[in-house]
Design a protein around this motif. Structure first.
Motif, PDB file in Angstrom:
ATOM      1  N   PRO A  18      10.950   5.914   5.144  1.00 34.44           N
ATOM      2  CA  PRO A  18      10.112   6.114   3.932  1.00 34.44           C
ATOM      3  C   PRO A  18       8.711   7.564   4.945  1.00 34.44           C
ATOM      4  N   LYS A  19       8.622   7.676   3.978  1.00 30.43           N
ATOM      5  CA  LYS A  19       6.766   8.637   4.374  1.00 30.43           C
ATOM      6  C   LYS A  19       6.031   7.764   5.249  1.00 30.43           C
ATOM      7  N   SER A  20       5.470   6.535   4.644  1.00 33.25           N
ATOM      8  CA  SER A  20       5.145   5.780   5.502  1.00 33.25           C
ATOM      9  C   SER A  20       4.729   5.237   6.800  1.00 33.25           C
ATOM     10  N   TRP A  21       6.708   5.282   7.150  1.00 35.04           N
ATOM     11  CA  TRP A  21       6.763   4.313   7.743  1.00 35.04           C
ATOM     12  C   TRP A  21       6.317   4.805   9.474  1.00 35.04           C
ATOM     13  N   ALA A  22       5.930   5.887   9.721  1.00 34.30           N
ATOM     14  CA  ALA A  22       5.251   6.538  11.117  1.00 34.30           C
ATOM     15  C   ALA A  22       4.163   5.702  10.997  1.00 34.30           C
TER      16      ALA A  22
ATOM     17  N   TRP B 151       0.836  -0.962   0.146  1.00 34.26           N
ATOM     18  CA  TRP B 151      -0.131  -0.224  -0.213  1.00 34.26           C
ATOM     19  C   TRP B 151       0.975   1.001   0.465  1.00 34.26           C
ATOM     20  N   SER B 152       2.179   1.316   0.557  1.00 37.61           N
ATOM     21  CA  SER B 152       3.306   2.143   0.436  1.00 37.61           C
ATOM     22  C   SER B 152       3.856   2.241  -0.858  1.00 37.61           C
ATOM     23  N   GLU B 153       3.914   1.947  -1.195  1.00 30.33           N
ATOM     24  CA  GLU B 153       4.172   1.570  -2.990  1.00 30.33           C
ATOM     25  C   GLU B 153       3.117   2.053  -3.685  1.00 30.33           C
ATOM     26  N   GLU B 154       1.617   1.940  -3.834  1.00 30.38           N
ATOM     27  CA  GLU B 154       0.214   2.192  -4.196  1.00 30.38           C
ATOM     28  C   GLU B 154       0.367   3.894  -3.857  1.00 30.38           C
ATOM     29  N   GLN B 155       0.579   3.954  -2.566  1.00 25.21           N
ATOM     30  CA  GLN B 155       0.243   5.665  -2.504  1.00 25.21           C
ATOM     31  C   GLN B 155       1.606   6.663  -3.206  1.00 25.21           C
ATOM     32  N   GLY B 156       2.480   5.902  -3.879  1.00 20.18           N
ATOM     33  CA  GLY B 156       3.921   6.423  -3.162  1.00 20.18           C
ATOM     34  C   GLY B 156       4.753   7.312  -2.390  1.00 20.18           C
ATOM     35  N   GLU B 157       4.448   6.719  -1.068  1.00 20.32           N
ATOM     36  CA  GLU B 157       5.282   7.082   0.077  1.00 20.32           C
ATOM     37  C   GLU B 157       6.140   6.063   1.042  1.00 20.32           C
ATOM     38  N   GLY B 158       6.623   5.687  -0.533  1.00 16.83           N
ATOM     39  CA  GLY B 158       7.700   4.103   0.739  1.00 16.83           C
ATOM     40  C   GLY B 158       7.181   2.951  -0.579  1.00 16.83           C
ATOM     41  N   THR B 159       8.659   2.629  -1.553  1.00 13.59           N
ATOM     42  CA  THR B 159       8.378   1.373  -1.875  1.00 13.59           C
ATOM     43  C   THR B 159       8.624   0.251  -0.601  1.00 13.59           C
ATOM     44  N   ALA B 160       8.420  -1.395  -1.591  1.00 17.18           N
ATOM     45  CA  ALA B 160       8.448  -1.885  -0.652  1.00 17.18           C
ATOM     46  C   ALA B 160      10.041  -2.378  -0.099  1.00 17.18           C
ATOM     47  N   GLN B 161      10.750  -1.876  -1.018  1.00 24.14           N
ATOM     48  CA  GLN B 161      12.540  -2.469  -0.854  1.00 24.14           C
ATOM     49  C   GLN B 161      12.636  -1.413   0.218  1.00 24.14           C
ATOM     50  N   GLU B 162      12.375   0.057  -0.061  1.00 25.88           N
ATOM     51  CA  GLU B 162      12.914   0.825   1.149  1.00 25.88           C
ATOM     52  C   GLU B 162      12.436   0.713   2.500  1.00 25.88           C
TER      53      GLU B 162
END
Length: 511
Positions: free
Chosen positions: A496-500, A369-380
């Motif tokens: 990544p932006k999604s991590w928080a 979902w992070s990838e989909e939202q452009g908030e960090g790839t799964a690799q990141e």
């Protein structure tokens, strides 16, 4: 402490071949006649299904097809009374069988005949029918009961949460014990009809669909009815009773969507709505990755401020504690719980040791979902998660593939579990990886699975020997070496932006 019920010693009975035990007077018996044929007497069903972590969860000797749970609840006193009708099939000749249940039982009938009952262990109701049950026989088991669930404790704990305006029963790996008798293990799924009478003005939310609107009853009461037509593990059935705003809609495909928001949320309410109202959108997106959505309805429940402190993938309608909205909207927890509709609900664990099949996959759904939202790839996300735990951290000592009964919700099951799936993705490539996921949910739809079965499927589709990967990431203590992956070993990764949001969610989910 758990106690296993000891089956009675088998007795022997004699049967005869033909109409005579021996030949007529003066005549020799034909060869083979007169030899007793030994058959085992009916036995008590096992008091557990032999789960490696919780051996006395569930019961042997029968298979449940349907539960009809009819309740009356009074929030002011927390008094619950009810009648549960269980439709089941005997899988062996039974002299007695167990139900997982804690409240006081008034009566039990089996196929219309009054049965005797006793208790054993911490949560076992032992039922002895008036007549022997034979293998393959259809059973109608009617249990009448009453009690105060919040005061009914096992080891000082109750799975029934009393709130200022009602109650919630949401828990894993056990929840049914406090409100209906059951065969409480994911190996025995069933369909449900759940109806609850409450004072008028109080709402009741449960699984599935409403076959009819709430109906007025005598005494200024209202009865709410919910129906689940897909096989459901007993712990995934739930109740949320209290003051809720209920929002209904349909998806473009015509499925009902029912979302409910506790009126106690106050300032947290808008963030809850901004998250849960995206349920249909997220399910549509996840269906493109995991395969067709497996159930008949969608939705979510935002519980009250004095309710649960976690979230759970209750089937068709996850329930979320208020902590997920304290820093604003959070679609990551919604993506996590909705992924469980495939991984955990439709495909359930065959044994609680396999909890990685639930939590690792739902956690990786957040990374996707992070990838989909452009908030960090799964690799990141992988790179940052991996770097967040030093090599000597206790985190790396927990084995996601076998964490132990006390640690099935350990943070490593979530984060290292998701790391495992990312390593699988790197090893087999995206084409194979995104073929494996829907193949798994299709092959085990409405059933159960094990880690070993998932590995076998991944190897079949990829054509690779994946034993080292699964052994290293799921079953070996210590921080695996990922120097050969795409991670940049020379620089500390940036969050990544999604991590928080992902981290915040996991702090509440791993309990």
């Amino acid at each position: 402490m758990r106690r296993m019920f000891t089956a009675a010693t088998a007795a022997l009975t004699l049967t005869t071949a033909g109409t005579m035990l021996a030949g007529t007077p003066g005549q020799a018996a034909p060869s083979g006649w007169g030899r007793p044929v030994v058959t085992a007497a009916p036995q008590p069903g096992a008091p557990g299904l032999g789960d490696s972590y919780f051996p006395d969860y569930g019961n042997g000797g029968y298979d449940v097809g349907h539960y009809d749970v009819r309740l009356r609840y009074d929030p002011a006193s927390d008094q619950l009374s009810g009648t549960t009708t269980i439709l089941a099939t005997a899988t062996q000749d039974l002299s007695a069988f167990n139900l997982d249940f804690l409240l006081d039982v008034e009566s039990v009938r089996v196929n219309g005949w009054a049965a005797s009952t006793s208790t054993a262990g911490t949560h076992e109701l032992v039922v002895t029918p008036a007549r022997t049950v034979t293998r393959g026989q259809q059973l109608t088991i009617v249990v009448r009961y009453a009690g105060i669930p919040s005061e009914t404790l096992v080891g000082g704990y109750t799975g029934w949460t009393r709130t200022d305006d009602g109650a919630m029963v949401v828990n894993e790996p056990e929840a049914a014990w406090w409100w209906f008798p059951s065969n409480d293990h994911p190996l025995d799924k069933a369909t449900f009809d759940i109806s609850v009478s409450v004072p008028t003005g109080v709402e009741v939310i449960s699984n599935g669909v409403q076959p009819r609107p709430p109906a007025a009853e005598a005494g200024n009461r209202t009865r709410w009815i919910w129906r689940t037509t897909s096989p459901t593990a007993p712990y995934l059935a739930f109740l949320a009773i209290g003051q809720y705003d209920i929002v209904t809609d349909t998806t473009p495909g015509g499925q009902p969507v029912v979302n409910a928001y506790s009126t106690s949320l106050g300032a947290l309410g808008p963030a809850a709505r901004a998250s849960i109202e995206r349920t249909a959108e997220i399910i549509d997106w996840e269906s493109g990755i995991f395969g067709p959505y497996p159930f008949e309805a969608q939705g979510g429940v935002a519980g009250p401020v004095d309710g649960i402190g976690f979230a759970l993938e209750t089937q068709t309608r996850p329930v979320y504690g208020p902590g997920f909205w304290r820093r604003g909207a959070n679609t990551y927890v919604v993506a996590h719980e909705l992924a469980h509709q495939w991984f955990g609900d439709s495909v359930s664990v065959a044994d609680w040791r396999n909890i990685w099949l639930n939590e690792g996959f739902a956690s990786y759904a957040e990374w996707l979902w992070s990838e989909e939202q452009g908030e960090g790839t799964a690799q990141e996300v992988f790179d940052f998660a991996y770097a967040s735990y030093p090599a000597d951290d206790e985190f790396w000592q927990v084995l996601p593939g076998d964490p132990g009964a006390a640690r099935i919700f350990d943070g490593a099951v979530y984060d290292r579990g998701a790391m495992t799936l990312h390593q699988l993705r790197l090893a087999v490539g995206d084409d194979a990886f995104f073929e494996i996921l829907p193949a798994w949910t299709a092959e085990h739809r409405y059933g159960n699975g094990t880690i070993e079965q998932f590995q076998a499927l991944a190897e079949q589709i990829s054509g690779l020997d994946l034993d080292d990967l699964f052994t290293t990431w799921l079953f070996t203590a210590g921080r695996p070496d990922v120097a050969t992956t795409a991670r940049k070993a020379t620089a500390a990764p940036t969050a990544p932006k999604s991590w928080a949001k992902i981290s915040e969610s996991h702090d509440l989910l791993s309990h």
